[in-house]
Scaffold this motif. Structure first.
Motif, short mmCIF file in Angstrom:
data_model
loop_
_atom_site.label_atom_id
_atom_site.label_comp_id
_atom_site.label_asym_id
_atom_site.label_seq_id
_atom_site.Cartn_x
_atom_site.Cartn_y
_atom_site.Cartn_z
N VAL A 147 -7.10 -51.94 -81.13
CA VAL A 147 -6.47 -53.20 -81.51
C VAL A 147 -6.90 -54.32 -80.57
CG1 VAL A 147 -4.24 -54.41 -81.68
CG2 VAL A 147 -4.51 -52.13 -82.68
N SER A 148 -6.93 -54.05 -79.27
CA SER A 148 -7.38 -55.06 -78.30
C SER A 148 -8.80 -55.50 -78.59
CB SER A 148 -7.29 -54.49 -76.88
OG SER A 148 -5.96 -54.26 -76.50
N ASN A 149 -9.67 -54.56 -78.89
CA ASN A 149 -11.06 -54.91 -79.20
C ASN A 149 -11.17 -55.71 -80.49
OD1 ASN A 149 -13.51 -53.53 -77.53
ND2 ASN A 149 -11.62 -52.36 -77.26
N ALA A 150 -10.38 -55.34 -81.49
CA ALA A 150 -10.41 -56.07 -82.76
C ALA A 150 -9.93 -57.50 -82.58
CB ALA A 150 -9.57 -55.34 -83.81
N ALA A 171 -9.83 -55.08 -69.89
CA ALA A 171 -11.30 -55.09 -69.93
C ALA A 171 -11.90 -54.44 -68.69
CB ALA A 171 -11.80 -56.54 -70.06
N GLU A 172 -11.15 -54.34 -67.62
CA GLU A 172 -11.66 -53.70 -66.40
C GLU A 172 -11.99 -52.24 -66.67
OE1 GLU A 172 -10.47 -53.35 -61.66
OE2 GLU A 172 -9.01 -54.08 -63.12
N ARG A 173 -11.30 -51.63 -67.64
CA ARG A 173 -11.53 -50.22 -67.97
C ARG A 173 -12.23 -50.04 -69.30
NH1 ARG A 173 -6.46 -51.17 -66.55
NH2 ARG A 173 -5.69 -50.97 -68.70
N ALA A 178 -14.73 -56.07 -72.47
CA ALA A 178 -15.23 -57.09 -71.53
C ALA A 178 -16.34 -57.92 -72.16
CB ALA A 178 -15.73 -56.41 -70.26
N GLU A 179 -17.24 -57.27 -72.88
CA GLU A 179 -18.33 -58.01 -73.52
C GLU A 179 -17.81 -58.97 -74.58
OE1 GLU A 179 -21.84 -55.68 -74.67
OE2 GLU A 179 -20.99 -54.04 -73.49
N LYS A 180 -16.83 -58.51 -75.37
CA LYS A 180 -16.28 -59.39 -76.41
C LYS A 180 -15.57 -60.59 -75.79
CE LYS A 180 -15.59 -55.54 -79.66
NZ LYS A 180 -15.97 -54.45 -78.76
N LEU A 181 -14.83 -60.37 -74.74
CA LEU A 181 -14.13 -61.49 -74.08
C LEU A 181 -15.11 -62.46 -73.44
CD1 LEU A 181 -11.13 -59.69 -72.33
CD2 LEU A 181 -11.06 -61.16 -74.34
N GLY A 182 -16.20 -61.93 -72.91
CA GLY A 182 -17.17 -62.77 -72.18
C GLY A 182 -17.86 -63.79 -73.05
N VAL A 183 -17.86 -63.60 -74.37
CA VAL A 183 -18.53 -64.56 -75.25
C VAL A 183 -17.55 -65.38 -76.08
CG1 VAL A 183 -20.64 -63.19 -75.40
CG2 VAL A 183 -18.83 -62.82 -77.08
N ARG A 184 -16.25 -65.29 -75.77
CA ARG A 184 -15.28 -66.16 -76.45
C ARG A 184 -15.31 -67.54 -75.81
NH1 ARG A 184 -11.38 -64.09 -80.02
NH2 ARG A 184 -10.32 -66.09 -79.74
N MET A 185 -15.27 -68.58 -76.64
CA MET A 185 -15.37 -69.93 -76.11
C MET A 185 -14.02 -70.51 -75.71
SD MET A 185 -16.19 -72.19 -79.52
CE MET A 185 -16.49 -73.65 -78.53
N ASP A 186 -12.91 -69.79 -76.01
CA ASP A 186 -11.60 -70.33 -75.67
C ASP A 186 -10.93 -69.63 -74.50
OD1 ASP A 186 -11.27 -67.95 -77.04
OD2 ASP A 186 -9.56 -68.63 -78.23
N LEU A 195 -12.66 -62.10 -64.97
CA LEU A 195 -13.35 -61.08 -65.76
C LEU A 195 -14.72 -60.77 -65.18
CD1 LEU A 195 -13.56 -59.36 -68.40
CD2 LEU A 195 -14.52 -61.40 -69.49
N ILE A 196 -15.48 -61.82 -64.87
CA ILE A 196 -16.82 -61.61 -64.31
C ILE A 196 -16.74 -60.85 -63.00
CG2 ILE A 196 -18.83 -62.80 -63.34
CD1 ILE A 196 -18.73 -62.87 -66.34
N GLY A 197 -15.71 -61.12 -62.20
CA GLY A 197 -15.56 -60.43 -60.93
C GLY A 197 -15.20 -58.98 -61.07
N LYS A 198 -14.61 -58.60 -62.19
CA LYS A 198 -14.13 -57.22 -62.36
C LYS A 198 -15.15 -56.30 -62.98
CE LYS A 198 -9.13 -57.95 -62.74
NZ LYS A 198 -7.94 -57.82 -63.62
N VAL A 199 -16.00 -56.84 -63.85
CA VAL A 199 -16.85 -55.95 -64.64
C VAL A 199 -18.02 -55.42 -63.81
CG1 VAL A 199 -16.27 -57.09 -66.79
CG2 VAL A 199 -18.25 -57.88 -65.51
N ALA A 200 -18.55 -54.30 -64.26
CA ALA A 200 -19.68 -53.68 -63.58
C ALA A 200 -20.96 -54.46 -63.82
CB ALA A 200 -19.85 -52.24 -64.07
N ASP A 201 -21.95 -54.24 -62.95
CA ASP A 201 -23.23 -54.93 -63.08
C ASP A 201 -23.86 -54.72 -64.45
OD1 ASP A 201 -22.99 -55.89 -60.54
OD2 ASP A 201 -24.34 -54.44 -59.62
#
Length: 334
Positions: A147-150, A171-173, A178-186, A195-201
């Motif tokens: 549901v979170s991803n959708a 998104a940390e887990r 994380a990828e879906k959130l990273g491209v949202r404009m709002d 988010l950027i600080g939490k995600v893996a390289d």
């Protein structure tokens, strides 16, 4: 519907008879009568149809009811009780079409379904063209990771600040989230930075290569809103979305390769005219310049960002970054 009225009344009067075969026949005939005459039916006739179909929904085989759900899901004058019965149906295959598309369901109906039905019902609601903050908060409270991803994938979903913070925490887990959130404009800038600080390289690298989504729902909403007022110059929301996605990626570049590389990535954004009115552009540049000890450039960018944002949380954050840059600049002069 003068010619159909006698037949309709006859079918409605016979709907009280018992037996599954009779139920199925009446259900099919009344459904056909409604769908073939929907544009000519009066309110009283729709109400009569509604009483019969709503009564029979639980008594007819699911395969037949699914067809009705699909047919009614895009009809604005669909019989309300029937649509509600379909939406609350225990079998998600029956409920899904109206949950995704029907305009006859109220927010209160949807909230009740979120709290009382299973994950497949919630996933269907996630696909609606527009979801307000109360609905997304409830969906995240009762929904699972799917549901979170959708929700994150739905450009028509709106989130409260608490809701966005919840998604960023999850998104940390969950790299896909994380990828879906990273491209949202709002997404608020402060939460994007978190988010950027939490995600893996590896996820940061995916930000740089992920396909750029098209903000179809934003364009549709803007077109609808524009129709209510004076004609305005059309806005290319697809281009705006692409530019914001590219800006989000510059943050990932800076985290991996340093602030100078981040500035280069900002300058390399193609056709970035619409970004010039977006506060986060100047907030990002200010942060990069500050990290390079270019404090006057940072001050100029933070001030510009403050002029462009009305978000209280962002104003507070930017004011703090501006004060820190000004203090450091004065120490260097001294």
């Amino acid at each position: 519907m003068p010619a159909a009225s006698p037949d309709l009344r006859k079918e409605l009067n016979g709907a009280e008879e018992d037996g599954p075969e009779h139920d199925a026949r009446i259900f099919g005939e009344v459904t056909d009568l409604f769908l073939s005459n929907v544009g000519r039916l009066g309110d009283s006739q729709i109400a009569a149809v509604d009483g019969v179909l709503a009564h029979l929904v639980e008594r007819v085989e699911a395969a037949t009811v699914i067809q009705l759900s699909e047919a009614l899901s895009t009809i604005d004058r669909a019989p309300g009780q029937t649509v509600r019965k379909l939406a609350f149906h225990e079998q998600p295959q029956v409920a899904a079409p109206v949950l995704r598309h029907s305009s006859c369901l109220s927010d209160a109906d949807l909230l009740e379904i979120v709290k009382s039905r299973g994950q497949q019902h919630l996933l269907a609601i996630c696909d609606r063209k527009a979801l307000n903050e109360a609905l997304t908060d409830a969906l995240m409270r009762f929904g699972d990771v799917n549901v979170s991803n959708a929700l994150a994938r739905n450009t028509g979903a709106r989130f409260s600040e608490c809701g966005y913070a919840t998604l960023v925490g999850r998104a940390e887990r969950d790299e896909g989230l994380a990828e879906k959130l990273g491209v949202r404009m709002d997404i608020p800038g402060s939460l994007l930075r978190e988010l950027i600080g939490k995600v893996a390289d590896v996820v940061r690298a995916r930000f740089l290569t992920a396909p750029r989504p098209v903000a179809r729902q934003k364009a549709q909403n803007a077109a609808a809103a524009g129709g209510n007022g004076a004609a305005r110059k059309a806005i290319d929301y697809t281009q705006a979305q692409n530019e914001v996605v590219a800006l989000n990626r510059t943050v990932a570049v800076a985290n991996v390769h340093g602030p100078a590389a981040g500035i280069d990535a900002v300058e390399a954004i193609e056709n970035g005219e619409q970004l010039r009115s977006y506060y986060l552009l100047y907030a990002v540049l200010g942060e990069f310049e500050k990290q390079l000890n270019h404090f006057q450039a940072a001050i100029d960018n933070f001030r510009k960002a403050l002029e462009l944002t009305e978000l209280t949380s962002e104003q507070s954050f930017l004011s703090e970054r501006l004060r820190d840059s000004e203090e450091r600049s004065l120490r260097i002069v001294a």
